[in-house]
Scaffold this motif. Structure first.
Motif, PDB file in Angstrom:
ATOM      1  N   PRO A 125       0.812  -1.230   0.000  1.00  0.00           N
ATOM      2  CA  PRO A 125       0.000   0.000   0.000  1.00  0.00           C
ATOM      3  C   PRO A 125       0.839   1.269   0.000  1.00  0.00           C
ATOM      4  CG  PRO A 125      -0.154  -1.107   2.120  1.00  0.00           C
ATOM      5  CD  PRO A 125       0.599  -2.022   1.197  1.00  0.00           C
TER       6      PRO A 125
ATOM      7  N   GLN B 192       0.483   4.015  -2.972  1.00  0.00           N
ATOM      8  CA  GLN B 192       0.147   5.422  -2.806  1.00  0.00           C
ATOM      9  C   GLN B 192       1.215   6.326  -3.411  1.00  0.00           C
ATOM     10  OE1 GLN B 192       1.288   7.987  -0.239  1.00  0.00           O
ATOM     11  NE2 GLN B 192       3.076   6.689  -0.033  1.00  0.00           N
TER      12      GLN B 192
ATOM     13  N   ALA C 259       0.344   6.313  -7.093  1.00  0.00           N
ATOM     14  CA  ALA C 259      -0.850   7.125  -7.316  1.00  0.00           C
ATOM     15  C   ALA C 259      -0.545   8.613  -7.149  1.00  0.00           C
ATOM     16  CB  ALA C 259      -1.960   6.691  -6.360  1.00  0.00           C
ATOM     17  N   TYR C 260       0.311   8.951  -6.194  1.00  0.00           N
ATOM     18  CA  TYR C 260       0.750  10.341  -5.986  1.00  0.00           C
ATOM     19  C   TYR C 260       1.397  10.862  -7.254  1.00  0.00           C
ATOM     20  CZ  TYR C 260       3.298  14.143  -3.534  1.00  0.00           C
ATOM     21  OH  TYR C 260       3.806  15.350  -3.107  1.00  0.00           O
TER      22      TYR C 260
ATOM     23  N   PHE D 114      -4.929   6.813  -4.787  1.00  0.00           N
ATOM     24  CA  PHE D 114      -4.197   7.305  -3.624  1.00  0.00           C
ATOM     25  C   PHE D 114      -4.990   7.022  -2.348  1.00  0.00           C
ATOM     26  CE2 PHE D 114      -2.750  10.751  -0.776  1.00  0.00           C
ATOM     27  CZ  PHE D 114      -1.384  10.544  -0.814  1.00  0.00           C
ATOM     28  N   VAL D 115      -6.240   7.429  -2.317  1.00  0.00           N
ATOM     29  CA  VAL D 115      -7.087   7.251  -1.131  1.00  0.00           C
ATOM     30  C   VAL D 115      -7.317   5.768  -0.840  1.00  0.00           C
ATOM     31  CG1 VAL D 115      -9.395   7.675  -0.172  1.00  0.00           C
ATOM     32  CG2 VAL D 115      -8.171   9.516  -1.330  1.00  0.00           C
TER      33      VAL D 115
ATOM     34  N   SER E  76      -5.353   3.433  -0.727  1.00  0.00           N
ATOM     35  CA  SER E  76      -4.253   2.857   0.054  1.00  0.00           C
ATOM     36  C   SER E  76      -4.397   3.108   1.553  1.00  0.00           C
ATOM     37  CB  SER E  76      -2.913   3.447  -0.412  1.00  0.00           C
ATOM     38  OG  SER E  76      -2.699   3.150  -1.772  1.00  0.00           O
ATOM     39  N   TYR E  77      -5.329   3.973   1.931  1.00  0.00           N
ATOM     40  CA  TYR E  77      -5.474   4.405   3.320  1.00  0.00           C
ATOM     41  C   TYR E  77      -6.710   3.815   3.986  1.00  0.00           C
ATOM     42  CZ  TYR E  77      -1.851   7.801   2.292  1.00  0.00           C
ATOM     43  OH  TYR E  77      -0.668   8.375   1.955  1.00  0.00           O
TER      44      TYR E  77
ATOM     45  N   SER F  93      -9.875   9.332   5.677  1.00  0.00           N
ATOM     46  CA  SER F  93      -9.571   9.257   4.248  1.00  0.00           C
ATOM     47  C   SER F  93     -10.255  10.367   3.455  1.00  0.00           C
ATOM     48  CB  SER F  93      -9.932   7.880   3.695  1.00  0.00           C
ATOM     49  OG  SER F  93     -11.293   7.594   3.911  1.00  0.00           O
TER      50      SER F  93
ATOM     51  N   ARG G  83      -8.604  12.885   0.809  1.00  0.00           N
ATOM     52  CA  ARG G  83      -9.164  13.112  -0.533  1.00  0.00           C
ATOM     53  C   ARG G  83      -9.254  14.613  -0.835  1.00  0.00           C
ATOM     54  NH1 ARG G  83     -11.699  10.303  -4.239  1.00  0.00           N
ATOM     55  NH2 ARG G  83     -11.945   8.466  -2.916  1.00  0.00           N
TER      56      ARG G  83
ATOM     57  N   TYR H  35      -5.316  16.265  -0.708  1.00  0.00           N
ATOM     58  CA  TYR H  35      -4.458  15.807  -1.795  1.00  0.00           C
ATOM     59  C   TYR H  35      -5.127  15.978  -3.152  1.00  0.00           C
ATOM     60  CZ  TYR H  35      -0.762  14.148   1.242  1.00  0.00           C
ATOM     61  OH  TYR H  35       0.275  14.093   2.145  1.00  0.00           O
TER      62      TYR H  35
ATOM     63  N   TYR I 197       5.103   5.264   7.657  1.00  0.00           N
ATOM     64  CA  TYR I 197       3.772   4.732   7.378  1.00  0.00           C
ATOM     65  C   TYR I 197       3.532   3.504   8.248  1.00  0.00           C
ATOM     66  CZ  TYR I 197       4.349   7.382   3.022  1.00  0.00           C
ATOM     67  OH  TYR I 197       4.568   8.368   2.092  1.00  0.00           O
TER      68      TYR I 197
END
Length: 109
Positions: A7, A11, A14-15, A23-24, A26-27, A45, A49, A52, A95
């Motif tokens: 994850p 992310q 995705a970033y 991205f979201v 992964s959280y 999250s 959203r 970011y 993380y």
């Protein structure tokens, strides 16, 4: 890849793609992001959203390069070089991953 790293790498990917949905994803819904002092700067999250998503929309040249990565148990620490708008900075980000989702992020530097 290792299930704890998956994850975190997802992310980062995705970033760099500025893909807010990936991205979201992964959280964990209850994720907390803190600064180096431990103060919460984002919670949940949906907060990620919003924050970011705006960053991705405003920064077509946004990239993060992983300079180094350490893993121990449920923790991953990345040394990242972040570029945006001609500015480059290096950061350390920790993380915490549980059940395949990032549950806590500490922006260390």
């Amino acid at each position: 890849m290792d299930s704890v790293i998956d994850p975190v790498q997802a992310q980062v990917d995705a970033y760099n793609a500025r893909d807010i949905d990936a991205f979201v994803a992964s959280y964990a819904p209850e994720v907390v992001i803190t600064d180096a002092s431990g103060r919460a700067i984002m919670q949940g999250s949906e907060s990620i959203r919003e924050e970011y998503g705006a960053l991705f929309d405003a920064s077509p040249d946004l990239t993060a390069e992983i300079l180094g990565r350490l893993a121990s148990g449920e923790w991953i620490v990345d040394h990242e070089r972040v570029s945006r708008g001609g500015e480059v900075r290096e950061v350390l980000v920790a993380y915490h991953v549980v059940d395949g989702l990032i549950t806590r992020v500490a922006m260390l530097a």
